[in-house]
Design a protein around this motif. Structure first.
Motif, mmCIF file in Angstrom:
data_model
loop_
_atom_site.group_PDB
_atom_site.id
_atom_site.type_symbol
_atom_site.label_atom_id
_atom_site.label_comp_id
_atom_site.label_asym_id
_atom_site.label_seq_id
_atom_site.Cartn_x
_atom_site.Cartn_y
_atom_site.Cartn_z
ATOM 1 N N ALA A 1 13.926 -8.378 -1.673
ATOM 2 C CA ALA A 1 14.789 -8.199 -0.500
ATOM 3 C C ALA A 1 14.098 -7.310 0.534
ATOM 4 N N LEU A 2 13.480 -6.239 0.074
ATOM 5 C CA LEU A 2 12.744 -5.350 0.973
ATOM 6 C C LEU A 2 11.633 -6.112 1.682
ATOM 7 N N MET A 3 10.849 -6.859 0.939
ATOM 8 C CA MET A 3 9.747 -7.622 1.524
ATOM 9 C C MET A 3 10.258 -8.688 2.492
ATOM 10 N N VAL B 1 0.839 -1.203 0.000
ATOM 11 C CA VAL B 1 0.000 0.000 0.000
ATOM 12 C C VAL B 1 0.876 1.256 0.000
ATOM 13 N N LEU B 2 1.937 1.264 0.808
ATOM 14 C CA LEU B 2 2.825 2.428 0.855
ATOM 15 C C LEU B 2 3.519 2.662 -0.487
ATOM 16 N N SER C 1 12.028 4.233 -9.217
ATOM 17 C CA SER C 1 12.255 5.644 -8.870
ATOM 18 C C SER C 1 12.401 5.846 -7.372
ATOM 19 N N ILE C 2 12.945 4.841 -6.698
ATOM 20 C CA ILE C 2 13.208 4.943 -5.264
ATOM 21 C C ILE C 2 14.717 5.089 -5.096
ATOM 22 N N ASP C 3 15.161 6.336 -4.912
ATOM 23 C CA ASP C 3 16.583 6.587 -4.694
ATOM 24 C C ASP C 3 16.896 6.452 -3.204
ATOM 25 N N SER C 4 18.109 6.759 -2.802
ATOM 26 C CA SER C 4 18.512 6.537 -1.411
ATOM 27 C C SER C 4 17.691 7.369 -0.425
ATOM 28 N N LEU C 5 17.384 8.605 -0.773
ATOM 29 C CA LEU C 5 16.575 9.443 0.113
ATOM 30 C C LEU C 5 15.143 8.926 0.207
ATOM 31 N N ALA C 6 14.570 8.583 -0.926
ATOM 32 C CA ALA C 6 13.210 8.042 -0.939
ATOM 33 C C ALA C 6 13.148 6.724 -0.167
ATOM 34 N N LEU C 7 14.210 5.930 -0.255
ATOM 35 C CA LEU C 7 14.241 4.663 0.480
ATOM 36 C C LEU C 7 14.247 4.907 1.979
ATOM 37 N N GLU C 8 15.021 5.884 2.430
ATOM 38 C CA GLU C 8 15.045 6.209 3.867
ATOM 39 C C GLU C 8 13.663 6.647 4.344
ATOM 40 N N GLU C 9 13.000 7.460 3.549
ATOM 41 C CA GLU C 9 11.651 7.896 3.902
ATOM 42 C C GLU C 9 10.683 6.716 3.923
ATOM 43 N N LEU C 10 10.809 5.839 2.932
ATOM 44 C CA LEU C 10 9.957 4.658 2.880
ATOM 45 C C LEU C 10 10.185 3.769 4.096
ATOM 46 N N THR D 1 19.733 -0.734 0.248
ATOM 47 C CA THR D 1 20.062 0.359 -0.665
ATOM 48 C C THR D 1 19.079 0.319 -1.823
ATOM 49 N N SER D 2 19.130 1.335 -2.649
ATOM 50 C CA SER D 2 18.231 1.375 -3.804
ATOM 51 C C SER D 2 18.601 0.314 -4.838
ATOM 52 N N ARG D 3 19.737 -0.338 -4.666
ATOM 53 C CA ARG D 3 20.127 -1.435 -5.561
ATOM 54 C C ARG D 3 19.539 -2.772 -5.113
#
Length: 78
Positions: free
Chosen positions: A66-68, A9-10, A32-41, A59-61
């Protein structure tokens, strides 16, 4: 609602990403999730799922899978 469902959902709400349309092996930067967007996420995931991701080094790589996986592990331990 499971933690991974909340992440889904996020991702849709904040990045317009529908996981049905994305390969689990896609790196986050392709969404389109860069390092800053990833930290916010990650902060949003922590708040939404009541888990602590501070010790995770994503990381965004890293991939969507992996995130899940990290979110599933942390939610199971909580």
């Amino acid at each position: 609602m499971e933690a991974t469902d909340r992440v889904t959902v996020l991702l849709k709400k904040n990045f317009g990403v529908r996981l049905d349309d994305v390969s689990p092996d896609a790196p986050l930067y392709q969404l389109s999730i860069d390092s800053l967007a990833l930290e916010e996420l990650l902060l949003q995931i922590e708040d939404e799922c009541a888990i602590d991701l501070a010790d995770m080094t994503l990381t965004s790589r890293d991939t969507v899978a992996a995130l899940m996986s990290v979110v599933r592990q942390k939610a199971a331990a909580a």
